[in-house]
Design a protein around this motif. Structure first.
Motif, PDB file in Angstrom:
ATOM      1  N   VAL A  37      69.777  37.134  35.592  1.00  0.00           N
ATOM      2  CA  VAL A  37      69.633  37.101  37.045  1.00  0.00           C
ATOM      3  C   VAL A  37      69.248  35.685  37.466  1.00  0.00           C
ATOM      4  O   VAL A  37      68.306  35.102  36.921  1.00  0.00           O
ATOM      5  N   ILE A  38      69.997  35.131  38.402  1.00  0.00           N
ATOM      6  CA  ILE A  38      69.682  33.813  38.956  1.00  0.00           C
ATOM      7  C   ILE A  38      69.337  34.019  40.421  1.00  0.00           C
ATOM      8  O   ILE A  38      70.203  34.328  41.239  1.00  0.00           O
ATOM      9  N   ASN A  39      68.071  33.886  40.740  1.00  0.00           N
ATOM     10  CA  ASN A  39      67.605  34.078  42.112  1.00  0.00           C
ATOM     11  C   ASN A  39      67.516  32.724  42.802  1.00  0.00           C
ATOM     12  O   ASN A  39      66.860  31.804  42.307  1.00  0.00           O
ATOM     13  N   ILE A  40      68.196  32.578  43.946  1.00  0.00           N
ATOM     14  CA  ILE A  40      68.169  31.314  44.666  1.00  0.00           C
ATOM     15  C   ILE A  40      67.399  31.467  45.971  1.00  0.00           C
ATOM     16  O   ILE A  40      67.314  32.550  46.542  1.00  0.00           O
ATOM     17  N   VAL A  41      66.817  30.359  46.413  1.00  0.00           N
ATOM     18  CA  VAL A  41      66.093  30.315  47.682  1.00  0.00           C
ATOM     19  C   VAL A  41      66.843  29.386  48.626  1.00  0.00           C
ATOM     20  O   VAL A  41      67.951  28.923  48.322  1.00  0.00           O
ATOM     21  N   VAL A  42      66.248  29.102  49.779  1.00  0.00           N
ATOM     22  CA  VAL A  42      66.900  28.247  50.770  1.00  0.00           C
ATOM     23  C   VAL A  42      67.250  26.905  50.137  1.00  0.00           C
ATOM     24  O   VAL A  42      66.410  26.264  49.503  1.00  0.00           O
ATOM     25  N   GLY A  43      68.497  26.473  50.290  1.00  0.00           N
ATOM     26  CA  GLY A  43      68.960  25.224  49.709  1.00  0.00           C
ATOM     27  C   GLY A  43      69.659  25.401  48.381  1.00  0.00           C
ATOM     28  O   GLY A  43      70.224  24.448  47.840  1.00  0.00           O
ATOM     29  N   GLY A  44      69.658  26.620  47.836  1.00  0.00           N
ATOM     30  CA  GLY A  44      70.258  26.872  46.535  1.00  0.00           C
ATOM     31  C   GLY A  44      71.761  27.080  46.604  1.00  0.00           C
ATOM     32  O   GLY A  44      72.309  27.502  47.623  1.00  0.00           O
TER      33      GLY A  44
ATOM     34  N   GLN B 134      75.818  43.863  46.514  1.00  0.00           N
ATOM     35  CA  GLN B 134      74.912  44.948  46.887  1.00  0.00           C
ATOM     36  C   GLN B 134      73.896  44.410  47.878  1.00  0.00           C
ATOM     37  O   GLN B 134      73.396  43.288  47.725  1.00  0.00           O
ATOM     38  N   ARG B 135      73.571  45.208  48.878  1.00  0.00           N
ATOM     39  CA  ARG B 135      72.615  44.805  49.912  1.00  0.00           C
ATOM     40  C   ARG B 135      71.529  45.852  50.058  1.00  0.00           C
ATOM     41  O   ARG B 135      71.802  47.044  50.099  1.00  0.00           O
ATOM     42  N   ARG B 136      70.267  45.398  50.123  1.00  0.00           N
ATOM     43  CA  ARG B 136      69.145  46.297  50.357  1.00  0.00           C
ATOM     44  C   ARG B 136      68.294  45.724  51.483  1.00  0.00           C
ATOM     45  O   ARG B 136      67.955  44.537  51.470  1.00  0.00           O
ATOM     46  N   LEU B 137      67.972  46.563  52.481  1.00  0.00           N
ATOM     47  CA  LEU B 137      67.098  46.117  53.563  1.00  0.00           C
ATOM     48  C   LEU B 137      65.660  46.060  53.064  1.00  0.00           C
ATOM     49  O   LEU B 137      65.232  46.892  52.259  1.00  0.00           O
ATOM     50  N   ILE B 138      64.920  45.071  53.547  1.00  0.00           N
ATOM     51  CA  ILE B 138      63.558  44.826  53.078  1.00  0.00           C
ATOM     52  C   ILE B 138      62.561  45.296  54.127  1.00  0.00           C
ATOM     53  O   ILE B 138      62.732  45.044  55.329  1.00  0.00           O
ATOM     54  N   GLY B 139      61.503  45.938  53.673  1.00  0.00           N
ATOM     55  CA  GLY B 139      60.480  46.468  54.568  1.00  0.00           C
ATOM     56  C   GLY B 139      59.646  45.395  55.234  1.00  0.00           C
ATOM     57  O   GLY B 139      59.620  44.236  54.814  1.00  0.00           O
ATOM     58  N   ASP B 140      58.936  45.798  56.271  1.00  0.00           N
ATOM     59  CA  ASP B 140      58.154  44.866  57.078  1.00  0.00           C
ATOM     60  C   ASP B 140      57.061  44.155  56.289  1.00  0.00           C
ATOM     61  O   ASP B 140      56.612  43.071  56.678  1.00  0.00           O
TER      62      ASP B 140
ATOM     63  N   ARG C   5      67.066  41.037  54.251  1.00  0.00           N
ATOM     64  CA  ARG C   5      67.964  41.627  53.268  1.00  0.00           C
ATOM     65  C   ARG C   5      67.745  41.032  51.882  1.00  0.00           C
ATOM     66  O   ARG C   5      67.466  39.833  51.759  1.00  0.00           O
ATOM     67  N   ALA C   6      67.903  41.854  50.868  1.00  0.00           N
ATOM     68  CA  ALA C   6      67.971  41.398  49.483  1.00  0.00           C
ATOM     69  C   ALA C   6      69.417  41.583  49.022  1.00  0.00           C
ATOM     70  O   ALA C   6      70.005  42.650  49.233  1.00  0.00           O
TER      71      ALA C   6
ATOM     72  N   THR D 191      69.399  36.790  46.100  1.00  0.00           N
ATOM     73  CA  THR D 191      68.624  36.029  47.069  1.00  0.00           C
ATOM     74  C   THR D 191      68.017  36.988  48.081  1.00  0.00           C
ATOM     75  O   THR D 191      68.407  38.165  48.161  1.00  0.00           O
ATOM     76  N   THR D 192      67.085  36.480  48.867  1.00  0.00           N
ATOM     77  CA  THR D 192      66.453  37.238  49.937  1.00  0.00           C
ATOM     78  C   THR D 192      66.658  36.479  51.239  1.00  0.00           C
ATOM     79  O   THR D 192      66.396  35.276  51.308  1.00  0.00           O
ATOM     80  N   LEU D 193      67.131  37.170  52.260  1.00  0.00           N
ATOM     81  CA  LEU D 193      67.526  36.529  53.515  1.00  0.00           C
ATOM     82  C   LEU D 193      66.796  37.105  54.709  1.00  0.00           C
ATOM     83  O   LEU D 193      66.666  38.318  54.837  1.00  0.00           O
ATOM     84  N   GLY D 194      66.336  36.216  55.579  1.00  0.00           N
ATOM     85  CA  GLY D 194      65.852  36.613  56.891  1.00  0.00           C
ATOM     86  C   GLY D 194      66.887  36.140  57.898  1.00  0.00           C
ATOM     87  O   GLY D 194      67.967  36.704  58.032  1.00  0.00           O
ATOM     88  N   SER D 195      66.579  35.041  58.610  1.00  0.00           N
ATOM     89  CA  SER D 195      67.563  34.461  59.524  1.00  0.00           C
ATOM     90  C   SER D 195      68.541  33.555  58.794  1.00  0.00           C
ATOM     91  O   SER D 195      69.549  33.131  59.369  1.00  0.00           O
TER      92      SER D 195
END
Length: 208
Positions: A33-40, A173-179, A161-162, A53-57
């Motif tokens: 698993v390669i998890n990227i953040v903003v700028g990846g 695959q998409r999963r919504l993330i809780g508050d 989203r994850a 990855t995990t996405l907001g806006s």
């Protein structure tokens, strides 16, 4: 590791450096698993790789070649663009997309086979801005201008989203993330946006 994978990684490194974290996940059959953040930005043709990855806006573009079985994902966030259509915002977005597409083309040399899926662009209450909408509009317009079909998308709304992306098949695959995790995501994006506003973009970028 196959000969093809070795060739890909030698020519187009899938290492996003400080923007990525790698690990083996036994729950996913031992996949890397390669998890990227903003700028990846990561590209791979390895069957056992999953890019996450995990996405907001922010927006993630997943681009793949179903014939060559190669794919990649980026994760970017546009700063406020103001009224200047050639602003740093557009330049940054173009650089993020060009990085991904150019890494793909360095191996496939076939722009006509590239396909895309797009995720993210939520309206995060903690940011109190339309950054998500701007990100979605930008990436959709960019892909259309480059002639890359967008096969599917899951964008907008108010939930983070994850994302999992399987680069050799193009499966997502998409999963919504809780508050409970939204505040951390929004804080990370706000911090990155501030850095973009105060940091020059290296090199020249051709705008469409």
């Amino acid at each position: 590791m196959t000969g093809q994978t070795s060739r890909l990684r030698a020519a187009v490194p899938d290492d996003a450096g400080d923007f990525a974290n790698r690990y083996r996940d036994q729950r996913l059959g031992g996949a890397e698993v390669i998890n990227i953040v903003v700028g990846g930005c990561v590209v791979s043709d390895a069957d056992d790789v999953i890019i996450t990855t995990t996405l907001g806006s922010c927006v993630a573009a997943c681009v793949f070649d179903p014939v060559a079985r190669i794919g990649g994902m980026n994760h970017f966030l546009l700063p406020d663009s103001g009224s200047d259509i050639l602003s740093g915002s557009s330049r940054y977005g173009s650089a993020a997309m060009e990085q991904l597409i150019n890494r793909m083309l360095a191996i496939t040399h076939r722009r006509d086979r590239l396909r895309a899926k797009v995720f993210g662009g939520a309206k995060m209450r903690a940011l109190m801005s339309d950054a998500g909408q701007h990100n979605v509009e930008f990436v959709m317009e960019y892909l259309a201008a480059e002639g890359i079909p967008t096969m599917s998308w899951d964008v907008g709304g108010s939930a983070a989203r994850a994302i999992r992306f399987y680069p050799t098949s193009g499966r997502t695959q998409r999963r919504l993330i809780g508050d409970e995790h939204v505040h951390d995501i929004a804080r990370s994006e706000a911090s990155f946006m501030e850095r973009l506003r105060t940091t020059a973009i290296d090199g020249d970028v051709e705008l469409f």
